[in-house]
Design a protein around this motif. Structure first.
Motif, PDB file in Angstrom:
ATOM      1  N   ASP A  24      84.944  11.679   9.896  1.00 41.38           N
ATOM      2  CA  ASP A  24      83.537  12.025  10.117  1.00 41.38           C
ATOM      3  C   ASP A  24      82.631  11.056   9.353  1.00 41.38           C
ATOM      4  O   ASP A  24      83.095  10.199   8.609  1.00 41.38           O
ATOM      5  N   ASP A  26      80.600  11.597   6.874  1.00 46.22           N
ATOM      6  CA  ASP A  26      80.611  11.743   5.417  1.00 46.22           C
ATOM      7  C   ASP A  26      81.751  10.946   4.790  1.00 46.22           C
ATOM      8  O   ASP A  26      81.561  10.281   3.773  1.00 46.22           O
ATOM      9  N   LYS A  36      74.090   7.616   3.495  1.00 48.55           N
ATOM     10  CA  LYS A  36      74.098   8.292   4.796  1.00 48.55           C
ATOM     11  C   LYS A  36      72.690   8.401   5.384  1.00 48.55           C
ATOM     12  O   LYS A  36      72.495   8.159   6.576  1.00 48.55           O
ATOM     13  N   TYR A  50      73.741  10.944  15.308  1.00 47.09           N
ATOM     14  CA  TYR A  50      75.146  11.282  15.102  1.00 47.09           C
ATOM     15  C   TYR A  50      75.464  12.594  15.789  1.00 47.09           C
ATOM     16  O   TYR A  50      74.769  13.600  15.599  1.00 47.09           O
ATOM     17  N   ASP A  51      76.504  12.607  16.593  1.00 46.67           N
ATOM     18  CA  ASP A  51      76.974  13.799  17.275  1.00 46.67           C
ATOM     19  C   ASP A  51      78.237  14.275  16.566  1.00 46.67           C
ATOM     20  O   ASP A  51      79.259  13.570  16.587  1.00 46.67           O
ATOM     21  N   GLU A  52      78.154  15.436  15.929  1.00 48.41           N
ATOM     22  CA  GLU A  52      79.277  15.937  15.136  1.00 48.41           C
ATOM     23  C   GLU A  52      80.491  16.296  15.991  1.00 48.41           C
ATOM     24  O   GLU A  52      81.622  16.192  15.525  1.00 48.41           O
ATOM     25  N   ARG A  55      81.916  12.944  17.003  1.00 51.95           N
ATOM     26  CA  ARG A  55      82.035  12.105  15.809  1.00 51.95           C
ATOM     27  C   ARG A  55      81.654  10.654  16.082  1.00 51.95           C
ATOM     28  O   ARG A  55      82.323   9.722  15.652  1.00 51.95           O
TER      29      ARG A  55
END
Length: 58
Positions: A24, A26, A36, A50-52, A55
């Motif tokens: 990810d 982070d 970040k 950013y699309d979690e 990723r």
């Protein structure tokens, strides 16, 4: 590691790193010592977020 300064090249670099090496954003930022918030702002300036789920930046 030398991080690209150009936003489009940065986008490609970051998405490749996320796909190949990190779970990810982070983990990527911690490993590469990237701020970040600055990264997110730089890519937001070229309309990428950013699309979690996927990723990656889209």
């Amino acid at each position: 590691m030398n991080i690209p300064k150009d936003p489009v090249m940065l986008l490609s670099f970051i998405n490749t790193q996320l796909r190949d090496n990190y779970s990810d954003i982070d983990e990527l930022c911690a490993s590469l010592d990237i701020n970040k918030n600055e990264l997110m702002a730089k890519l937001a300036a070229i309309d990428y977020r950013y699309d979690e789920i996927s990723r990656q930046f889209k």
